[in-house]
Design a protein around this motif. Structure first.
Motif, PDB file in Angstrom:
ATOM      1  N   THR A   2       0.824  -1.201   0.000  1.00  0.00           N
ATOM      2  CA  THR A   2       0.000   0.000   0.000  1.00  0.00           C
ATOM      3  C   THR A   2       0.863   1.258   0.000  1.00  0.00           C
ATOM      4  O   THR A   2       1.857   1.345   0.713  1.00  0.00           O
ATOM      5  CB  THR A   2      -0.913   0.028   1.245  1.00  0.00           C
ATOM      6  OG1 THR A   2      -1.698  -1.167   1.268  1.00  0.00           O
ATOM      7  CG2 THR A   2      -1.832   1.237   1.222  1.00  0.00           C
ATOM      8  N   TYR A   4       1.066   4.348   1.397  1.00  0.00           N
ATOM      9  CA  TYR A   4       0.515   5.147   2.488  1.00  0.00           C
ATOM     10  C   TYR A   4       0.917   6.614   2.342  1.00  0.00           C
ATOM     11  O   TYR A   4       2.001   6.944   1.886  1.00  0.00           O
ATOM     12  CB  TYR A   4       1.017   4.629   3.836  1.00  0.00           C
ATOM     13  CG  TYR A   4       0.524   3.255   4.162  1.00  0.00           C
ATOM     14  CD1 TYR A   4      -0.793   3.039   4.527  1.00  0.00           C
ATOM     15  CD2 TYR A   4       1.374   2.159   4.076  1.00  0.00           C
ATOM     16  CE1 TYR A   4      -1.252   1.765   4.813  1.00  0.00           C
ATOM     17  CE2 TYR A   4       0.933   0.879   4.365  1.00  0.00           C
ATOM     18  CZ  TYR A   4      -0.387   0.695   4.726  1.00  0.00           C
ATOM     19  OH  TYR A   4      -0.833  -0.566   5.002  1.00  0.00           O
ATOM     20  N   LYS A 467      -3.143   1.035   8.956  1.00  0.00           N
ATOM     21  CA  LYS A 467      -4.108  -0.037   9.191  1.00  0.00           C
ATOM     22  C   LYS A 467      -3.431  -1.397   9.137  1.00  0.00           C
ATOM     23  O   LYS A 467      -3.697  -2.278   9.956  1.00  0.00           O
ATOM     24  CB  LYS A 467      -5.235   0.044   8.174  1.00  0.00           C
ATOM     25  CG  LYS A 467      -6.407  -0.896   8.461  1.00  0.00           C
ATOM     26  CD  LYS A 467      -7.563  -0.634   7.508  1.00  0.00           C
ATOM     27  CE  LYS A 467      -8.755  -1.513   7.844  1.00  0.00           C
ATOM     28  NZ  LYS A 467      -9.909  -1.227   6.929  1.00  0.00           N
ATOM     29  N   ASP A 468      -2.538  -1.575   8.168  1.00  0.00           N
ATOM     30  CA  ASP A 468      -1.834  -2.853   8.050  1.00  0.00           C
ATOM     31  C   ASP A 468      -0.895  -3.093   9.222  1.00  0.00           C
ATOM     32  O   ASP A 468      -0.719  -4.231   9.670  1.00  0.00           O
ATOM     33  CB  ASP A 468      -1.042  -2.906   6.746  1.00  0.00           C
ATOM     34  CG  ASP A 468      -1.927  -3.117   5.528  1.00  0.00           C
ATOM     35  OD1 ASP A 468      -3.103  -3.500   5.708  1.00  0.00           O
ATOM     36  OD2 ASP A 468      -1.446  -2.886   4.405  1.00  0.00           O
ATOM     37  N   ASP A 481      -8.014   5.007   8.079  1.00  0.00           N
ATOM     38  CA  ASP A 481      -8.302   4.705   6.679  1.00  0.00           C
ATOM     39  C   ASP A 481      -7.217   3.810   6.093  1.00  0.00           C
ATOM     40  O   ASP A 481      -6.087   3.773   6.562  1.00  0.00           O
ATOM     41  CB  ASP A 481      -8.400   6.004   5.868  1.00  0.00           C
ATOM     42  CG  ASP A 481      -9.612   6.841   6.252  1.00  0.00           C
ATOM     43  OD1 ASP A 481     -10.551   6.271   6.830  1.00  0.00           O
ATOM     44  OD2 ASP A 481      -9.593   8.060   6.003  1.00  0.00           O
ATOM     45  N   ASP A 482      -7.563   3.124   5.013  1.00  0.00           N
ATOM     46  CA  ASP A 482      -6.682   2.113   4.434  1.00  0.00           C
ATOM     47  C   ASP A 482      -5.333   2.657   3.997  1.00  0.00           C
ATOM     48  O   ASP A 482      -4.318   1.969   4.086  1.00  0.00           O
ATOM     49  CB  ASP A 482      -7.356   1.455   3.224  1.00  0.00           C
ATOM     50  CG  ASP A 482      -8.517   0.566   3.629  1.00  0.00           C
ATOM     51  OD1 ASP A 482      -8.652   0.277   4.828  1.00  0.00           O
ATOM     52  OD2 ASP A 482      -9.282   0.158   2.743  1.00  0.00           O
ATOM     53  N   ASP A 483      -5.285   3.889   3.491  1.00  0.00           N
ATOM     54  CA  ASP A 483      -4.054   4.397   2.876  1.00  0.00           C
ATOM     55  C   ASP A 483      -3.393   5.519   3.657  1.00  0.00           C
ATOM     56  O   ASP A 483      -2.554   6.249   3.133  1.00  0.00           O
ATOM     57  CB  ASP A 483      -4.346   4.871   1.458  1.00  0.00           C
ATOM     58  CG  ASP A 483      -5.406   5.971   1.408  1.00  0.00           C
ATOM     59  OD1 ASP A 483      -6.042   6.235   2.455  1.00  0.00           O
ATOM     60  OD2 ASP A 483      -5.598   6.567   0.331  1.00  0.00           O
TER      61      ASP A 483
END
Length: 555
Positions: A2, A4, A467-468, A481-483
């Motif tokens: 990702t 980020y 998030k990861d 948020d994901d990114d």
């Protein structure tokens, strides 16, 4: 991977008279070359400057804005400008007079340890030591590491302590020191030779090695020797000579009785084949700790121990990618010593456990100052200079945060996160202390930047929580948020945003960023794997010890 994006800045704040930076993380096109930033207060712009592309590492690009010239104290807004666009902004950027000390000292060095002592578990009816991690551990190595940091506070910041703070601090030093003596007493009752200590005072963990209250690890004994010798020189009471005597006995045990070949050994962290066994050589990190004991105790063996250690230093004519001054783990020069090779796996506690001090050049500095007229002093100074310029400065300049890497390999370069068992925040506090101590010898501006960068990584100017990264956490969770990468202080409860930890103690410091799962040797040590991709949320007093040391030299 990702891509980020994050606006990264200290979550605790910046000392007004020290370097100050903010960092943007993102994919390659996040900011144009002409981007700039501003610092404002109550609508008035106080500072502006360019935000410059540093380059790419750890799967991201990084842009840096330096506002060290702004020395006004207060709370400010910061914005990143791309022409008329303002893609990043915040309104909680703090600058203060010695803000890192002011915001953290009482909570980390006093309140946290007092509460941990209240949770301590012992078998003699006395509350000795500290509950040292996120579960019932009370390990010898972590107590020793914490004591070294507390002694640094007495050595370098005693004049600023109130009478009450001094009394509370000395009580905690005695608490940790008495616990180490207790562990030595337990070993004696088991029939071990004088100087040995057991790993901790109660069982908790039992694998194919003895229970922890019967297990003797040389790594524990070596750290005990250095820590108790330091304590004997900062505490002046009826137990001073006891601490010094026990420190010397521990040093003698390492030199005469330690059997390194009998311990479960994990070759993988050292990039060795699975069938390799550890030699009888005293590993470098243990050798440095008994040298510290000898220095603090005035033992005449100190110069010879130093000679043995420095014979393992990688010389300029054997530089690897131009890097030299660091050390081999053993005499036979098979293995590069990592700053951190702590971990438990397979057969349980063993050779690798508690190895958290790495290139502890602070001990060499203490030797240089303790024996200025010794004929080897010039050699010691040369070794220190080689480490400073051949390894330390280029290592910390290899990433945008000036962060101390864990190891350098000729085929991979500097690695900071891959191949760890969990995060290594203690290394960064100790690196900050070393940078400031080196500055006394070599007044290079880069050393101030290194000290600042390593402390600020813990204080919140880091790569950010994603998030990861939360997938490795066992307790800490946050909606994100994901990114997005969010900066977070790694001292629980201190700062605008802070990471959670297992015990929820304000002032506890998490293990920190690494790569892979927490408590697992699951990532190969390669450049492609390297980066602060996961967050490990267990808290451990070893990191507090590093923070104490860094803060003591920096403030």
């Amino acid at each position: 991977m990702t891509a980020y994006t994050g606006f990264l800045y200290s979550q605790i704040g910046y000392n007004h008279d020290q370097p100050k930076r903010l960092i943007v993380r993102g994919p390659v096109n996040t900011l144009p070359d002409h981007a700039n930033f501003t610092i404002s207060q109550n609508g008035d712009e106080l500072y502006s400057g360019p935000i410059t592309h540093w380059g790419e590492t750890w799967g991201s690009h990084w842009w840096i804005g330096d506002f060290s010239e702004l020395t006004t104290c207060g709370t400010f807004s910061a914005s990143i400008h791309d022409g008329d666009s303002v893609p990043f902004t915040c309104d909680d950027l703090h600058i203060g007079d010695d803000i890192l000390w002011q915001e953290s000292f009482d909570l980390v060095a006093l309140d946290q340890l007092e509460r941990r002592n209240g949770f301590s578990i012992n078998d003699n009816g006395v509350k000795e030591g500290w509950l040292d991690a996120g579960m019932p551990w009370q390990e010898a190595n972590s107590h020793a590491a914490t004591l070294l940091g507390l002694c640094d506070i007495i050595d370098h910041q005693a004049d600023r302590l109130s009478e009450s703070q001094r009394e509370r601090l000395e009580k905690q030093i005695r608490t940790g020191a008495d616990y180490l003596v207790h562990l030595q007493n337990k070993a004696s009752k088991l029939g071990k030779k004088a100087g040995a200590c057991v790993h901790q005072s109660f069982v908790l963990y039992q694998g194919k090695v003895p229970p922890l209250n019967e297990l003797v690890l040389p790594g524990d004994v070596s750290k005990l020797s250095g820590a108790l010798a330091r304590v004997a020189n900062v505490i002046n009471d009826e137990k001073t000579e006891l601490y010094r005597e026990r420190a010397t006995l521990a040093m003698d045990w390492i030199l005469n009785d330690a059997d390194y070949t009998a311990l479960p050994f994990l070759p993988g962290p050292h990039r060795l084949p699975d069938d390799v066994k550890a030699p009888q050589d005293i590993p470098t990190s243990d050798l440095v700790m008994i040298l510290l004991c000898a220095i603090e105790s005035g033992d005449e063996r100190a110069p010879e121990l130093a000679k043995q250690w420095l014979a393992r230093q990688i010389k300029a004519d054997n530089a690897q990618d131009g890097i030299y001054g660091h050390f081999y783990l053993w005499d036979d020069e098979r293995v590069i010593e990592r700053n951190w090779w702590h971990g438990v796996a397979g057969e349980g506690m063993g050779y690798n456990n508690g190895q958290t001090l790495g290139h502890h050049l602070m001990v060499l500095i203490r030797l240089i100052k303790a024996l200025p007229e010794h004929p080897d002093n010039a050699d010691w100074c040369d070794a220190l200079k080689h480490y400073c310029y051949g390894y330390f400065i280029p290592a910390c300049q290899s990433n945008p945060f000036y962060l101390m890497p864990n190891v350098h390999y000729a085929d991979e370069g500097f690695l900071g996160f891959a191949g760890l068992w969990h995060g290594i925040n203690a290394i960064y506090g100790n690196a900050a202390a070393l940078a400031m101590a080196l500055y006394e010898f070599y007044p290079e501006e880069e050393l101030i930047q290194i000290a600042t960068g390593n402390l600020q990584w813990i204080a919140g100017l880091n790569s950010g929580v994603t998030k990861d990264s939360l997938e490795a956490c066992m307790v800490y969770s946050i909606d994100i948020d994901d990114d997005i990468a969010l900066p977070a202080s790694q001292i629980h409860g201190i700062g605008n945003r802070s990471c959670g930890c297992w015990l929820n103690l304000k002032g506890a410091i998490t293990n920190g960023f690494c790569t892979g799962q927490q408590f697992a040797w699951d990532v190969e040590q390669t450049r492609d794997n390297d980066g602060p991709f996961t967050l490990t949320d267990e808290d451990w007093i070893t990191h507090s010890g590093g923070w104490f040391s860094g803060l003591s030299f920096y403030s």
